[in-house]
Enzyme design. Structure first.
Site, PDB file in Angstrom:
ATOM      1  N   CYS A   1       0.747  -1.314   0.035  1.00  0.00           N
ATOM      2  CA  CYS A   1      -0.038  -0.209   0.122  1.00  0.00           C
ATOM      3  C   CYS A   1       1.054   1.223   0.100  1.00  0.00           C
ATOM      4  O   CYS A   1       0.343   2.287  -0.255  1.00  0.00           O
ATOM      5  CB  CYS A   1      -0.951  -0.069   1.246  1.00  0.00           C
ATOM      6  SG  CYS A   1      -2.172  -1.272   1.023  1.00  0.00           S
TER       7      CYS A   1
ATOM      8  N   HIS B   1      -3.060   7.177   2.669  1.00  0.00           N
ATOM      9  CA  HIS B   1      -3.389   5.978   2.068  1.00  0.00           C
ATOM     10  C   HIS B   1      -4.670   5.633   2.662  1.00  0.00           C
ATOM     11  O   HIS B   1      -4.970   5.627   3.867  1.00  0.00           O
ATOM     12  CB  HIS B   1      -2.339   4.733   2.385  1.00  0.00           C
ATOM     13  CG  HIS B   1      -3.024   3.534   2.244  1.00  0.00           C
ATOM     14  ND1 HIS B   1      -3.356   3.334   1.095  1.00  0.00           N
ATOM     15  CD2 HIS B   1      -2.886   2.429   3.061  1.00  0.00           C
ATOM     16  CE1 HIS B   1      -3.778   1.659   0.985  1.00  0.00           C
ATOM     17  NE2 HIS B   1      -3.624   1.406   2.354  1.00  0.00           N
TER      18      HIS B   1
ATOM     19  N   ASN C   1      -9.930   0.053   0.385  1.00  0.00           N
ATOM     20  CA  ASN C   1      -8.646  -0.116   0.470  1.00  0.00           C
ATOM     21  C   ASN C   1      -7.985  -0.708  -0.987  1.00  0.00           C
ATOM     22  O   ASN C   1      -8.113  -1.695  -1.294  1.00  0.00           O
ATOM     23  CB  ASN C   1      -8.015  -0.936   1.624  1.00  0.00           C
ATOM     24  CG  ASN C   1      -6.495  -0.804   1.608  1.00  0.00           C
ATOM     25  OD1 ASN C   1      -5.980  -0.428   0.574  1.00  0.00           O
ATOM     26  ND2 ASN C   1      -5.863  -1.083   2.615  1.00  0.00           N
TER      27      ASN C   1
HETATM   28  N1  ACO Z   1     -17.991  -7.609  10.520  1.00  0.00           N
HETATM   29  C1  ACO Z   1     -18.579  -7.729  11.762  1.00  0.00           C
HETATM   30  N2  ACO Z   1     -17.658  -7.886  12.587  1.00  0.00           N
HETATM   31  C2  ACO Z   1     -16.559  -8.137  12.495  1.00  0.00           C
HETATM   32  C3  ACO Z   1     -15.809  -8.062  11.131  1.00  0.00           C
HETATM   33  C4  ACO Z   1     -16.886  -7.604  10.249  1.00  0.00           C
HETATM   34  N3  ACO Z   1     -16.679  -7.728   8.941  1.00  0.00           N
HETATM   35  N4  ACO Z   1     -14.432  -8.095  11.284  1.00  0.00           N
HETATM   36  C5  ACO Z   1     -14.215  -8.256  12.502  1.00  0.00           C
HETATM   37  N5  ACO Z   1     -15.274  -8.391  13.288  1.00  0.00           N
HETATM   38  C6  ACO Z   1     -15.505  -8.394  14.567  1.00  0.00           C
HETATM   39  C7  ACO Z   1     -14.271  -9.149  15.324  1.00  0.00           C
HETATM   40  O1  ACO Z   1     -14.400 -10.817  15.045  1.00  0.00           O
HETATM   41  C8  ACO Z   1     -14.328  -8.732  16.709  1.00  0.00           C
HETATM   42  O2  ACO Z   1     -15.298  -9.300  17.388  1.00  0.00           O
HETATM   43  P1  ACO Z   1     -15.107  -9.833  18.905  1.00  0.00           P
HETATM   44  O3  ACO Z   1     -15.061  -8.640  19.672  1.00  0.00           O
HETATM   45  O4  ACO Z   1     -16.331 -10.620  19.301  1.00  0.00           O
HETATM   46  O5  ACO Z   1     -13.872 -10.636  19.042  1.00  0.00           O
HETATM   47  C9  ACO Z   1     -14.830  -7.269  16.606  1.00  0.00           C
HETATM   48  O6  ACO Z   1     -15.456  -7.123  15.293  1.00  0.00           O
HETATM   49  C10 ACO Z   1     -13.690  -6.364  16.530  1.00  0.00           C
HETATM   50  O7  ACO Z   1     -12.777  -6.637  15.875  1.00  0.00           O
HETATM   51  P2  ACO Z   1     -11.301  -5.823  15.759  1.00  0.00           P
HETATM   52  O8  ACO Z   1     -10.478  -6.710  15.026  1.00  0.00           O
HETATM   53  O9  ACO Z   1     -10.815  -5.385  17.126  1.00  0.00           O
HETATM   54  O10 ACO Z   1     -12.090  -4.569  14.923  1.00  0.00           O
HETATM   55  P3  ACO Z   1     -11.165  -3.171  14.635  1.00  0.00           P
HETATM   56  O11 ACO Z   1     -12.050  -1.993  15.084  1.00  0.00           O
HETATM   57  O12 ACO Z   1      -9.863  -3.218  14.856  1.00  0.00           O
HETATM   58  O13 ACO Z   1     -11.600  -3.223  12.994  1.00  0.00           O
HETATM   59  C11 ACO Z   1     -10.313  -3.231  11.107  1.00  0.00           C
HETATM   60  C12 ACO Z   1     -10.805  -3.975  12.166  1.00  0.00           C
HETATM   61  C13 ACO Z   1     -11.150  -2.623  10.157  1.00  0.00           C
HETATM   62  C14 ACO Z   1      -9.552  -4.410  10.256  1.00  0.00           C
HETATM   63  C15 ACO Z   1      -9.089  -2.382  11.450  1.00  0.00           C
HETATM   64  O14 ACO Z   1      -8.460  -2.953  12.839  1.00  0.00           O
HETATM   65  C16 ACO Z   1      -8.157  -1.889  10.506  1.00  0.00           C
HETATM   66  O15 ACO Z   1      -8.440  -1.097   9.726  1.00  0.00           O
HETATM   67  N6  ACO Z   1      -6.986  -2.160  10.524  1.00  0.00           N
HETATM   68  C17 ACO Z   1      -5.976  -1.879   9.524  1.00  0.00           C
HETATM   69  C18 ACO Z   1      -5.918  -2.583   8.376  1.00  0.00           C
HETATM   70  C19 ACO Z   1      -5.290  -2.046   7.137  1.00  0.00           C
HETATM   71  O16 ACO Z   1      -5.139  -0.962   7.113  1.00  0.00           O
HETATM   72  N7  ACO Z   1      -4.778  -3.045   6.536  1.00  0.00           N
HETATM   73  C20 ACO Z   1      -4.016  -2.687   5.165  1.00  0.00           C
HETATM   74  C21 ACO Z   1      -2.783  -2.522   5.484  1.00  0.00           C
HETATM   75  S1  ACO Z   1      -2.226  -1.797   4.156  1.00  0.00           S
HETATM   76  C22 ACO Z   1      -1.387  -2.901   2.941  1.00  0.00           C
HETATM   77  O17 ACO Z   1      -0.414  -2.967   2.632  1.00  0.00           O
HETATM   78  C23 ACO Z   1      -2.479  -3.836   2.239  1.00  0.00           C
END
Ligand code: ACO
Length: 332
Positions: free
Chosen positions: A114, A253, A283
């Protein structure tokens, strides 16, 4: 950089696959909801490339649009930022060059996931600074949806497909559109935070089909992304002798609206300077920054004379930033 040897932005192009997949459609096949995806990521919908559309195809479309925007199809190098090259070997950039009718030019891929577009801009600026090239087409193109397990609610809602491109020409350091300074970093010890374990040259095959898909530690990446993009933004501003208050548009990004907001907050940047099109594209990996620039030009929020801070963070880990003053350029 010496006078007369800066890379200046001279054209901008974008391309998105036509198929829109909104959160409601995803909720029909995954244990998720429109409400969860919107509130946790800011994403409403994303584009998904059809089976007959590849990274090369999208790059040709976006590159052609950038050349049209620049008003000339003369370039002597093409740098393609991608983590989803059509083949493991060879690089995809030469096929993109051929697809655009740019026969014989230098063409190669840059993979910083990314952060790839910022890395590719720096690479192209280096080609121009050393006199290796006068005009460079820089393209970010990724079909990241293909790396996501269709049954994984953790990654499927986040990623979308698309391509964006710019033309850089040799120019002067203080003219509008001149890129720089640049700041680039990596931390390979943290590669496992976002990785596709199998299918590469080290492990061609795996008994576990999940190994062919991306695994992601979202929360840890979230924290690193905010801290690193803020840190790198401060570094380029400091090198340019500027302050956060001098930034008119913050183009980070597009990984998660909360990452953009938290990074802006860490920098002390007002929310209305943050450019965000993640709601409609998700993304898009290496395409994210040029797609955000194109959308901001289209909706009028990015205008000639704005000082723009570009910052990106990606798997690797990798991150980096640069600055420019927006020139008289519109998407082609
Ligand atoms: N729908 C419903 N619930 C979900 C989903 C979904 N799609 N995904 C996860 N959950 C649940 C989890 O299971 C968890 O449940 P639990 O509390 O019962 O365990 C709860 O939601 C919270 O999960 P978290 O992982 O803590 O959620 P968070 O608020 O951190 O959001 C996310 C997750 C969106 C992935 C976030 O952490 C994020 O954006 N991280 C950065 C990811 C990123 O930028 N990746 C790309 C990097 S760049 C590259 O090079 C590709």
């Amino acid at each position: 950089m010496q006078k007369g040897h800066s890379a200046v932005l001279a054209g901008l192009g974008a391309w998105l696959p036509p198929r829109v997949v909104d959160n409601h459609e995803l909720s029909e096949r995954l244990d998720t909801s429109d409400e969860w995806i919107r509130t946790r990521t800011g994403i409403r919908e994303r584009r998904i490339a059809g089976a007959d559309t590849s990274t090369v195809d999208m790059a040709v479309h976006a590159g052609g649009n950038a050349l049209r925007s620049a008003g000339s199809d003369v370039v002597d190098a093409l740098v393609l930022a991608t983590a989803t090259a059509d083949q493991l070997c060879p690089a995809s950039a030469p096929q993109v060059a051929s697809g655009l009718g740019l026969h014989g030019i230098a063409a190669f891929d840059v993979n910083a996931v990314c952060s790839g577009f910022v890395y590719a801009l720096a690479t192209a600026a280096g080609l121009i600074a050393t006199g290796t090239a006068d005009r460079v087409l820089v393209i970010g193109s990724d079909v990241f949806s293909r790396l996501c397990d269709p049954a994984d609610r953790g990654t499927m809602p986040i990623f979308g497909d698309g391509a964006g491109a710019v033309v850089l020409r040799r120019g002067e350091t203080h003219e509008p559109g001149a890129l720089g300074p640049f700041d680039l970093h990596s931390e390979g010890e943290l590669a496992d935070l976002l990785i596709v374990p199998a299918g590469g040259a080290k492990q061609r095959e795996s008994a576990d089909p999940h190994d062919y898909y991306v695994t992601m530690h979202g929360q840890t990446i979230f924290r690193h992304a905010c801290a690193r993009m803020a840190e790198s933004s401060r570094t380029v501003l400091e090198r340019a002798g500027l302050d956060v208050a001098d930034v008119d548009r913050f183009v980070g990004h597009q990984a998660n609206i909360r990452i953009l907001q938290a990074t802006a907050k860490q920098l002390g940047l007002p929310g209305d300077r943050v450019v965000a099109n993640i709601g409609r594209v998700g993304n898009t990996s290496a395409a994210s920054i040029p797609l955000a620039l194109a959308d901001a030009c289209e909706d009028g929020s990015l205008q000639r004379g704005h000082r723009v801070l570009l910052t990106a963070f990606g798997a690797g880990l990798t991150w980096g930033s640069t600055l420019l003053t927006w020139p008289d350029v519109k998407p082609g």
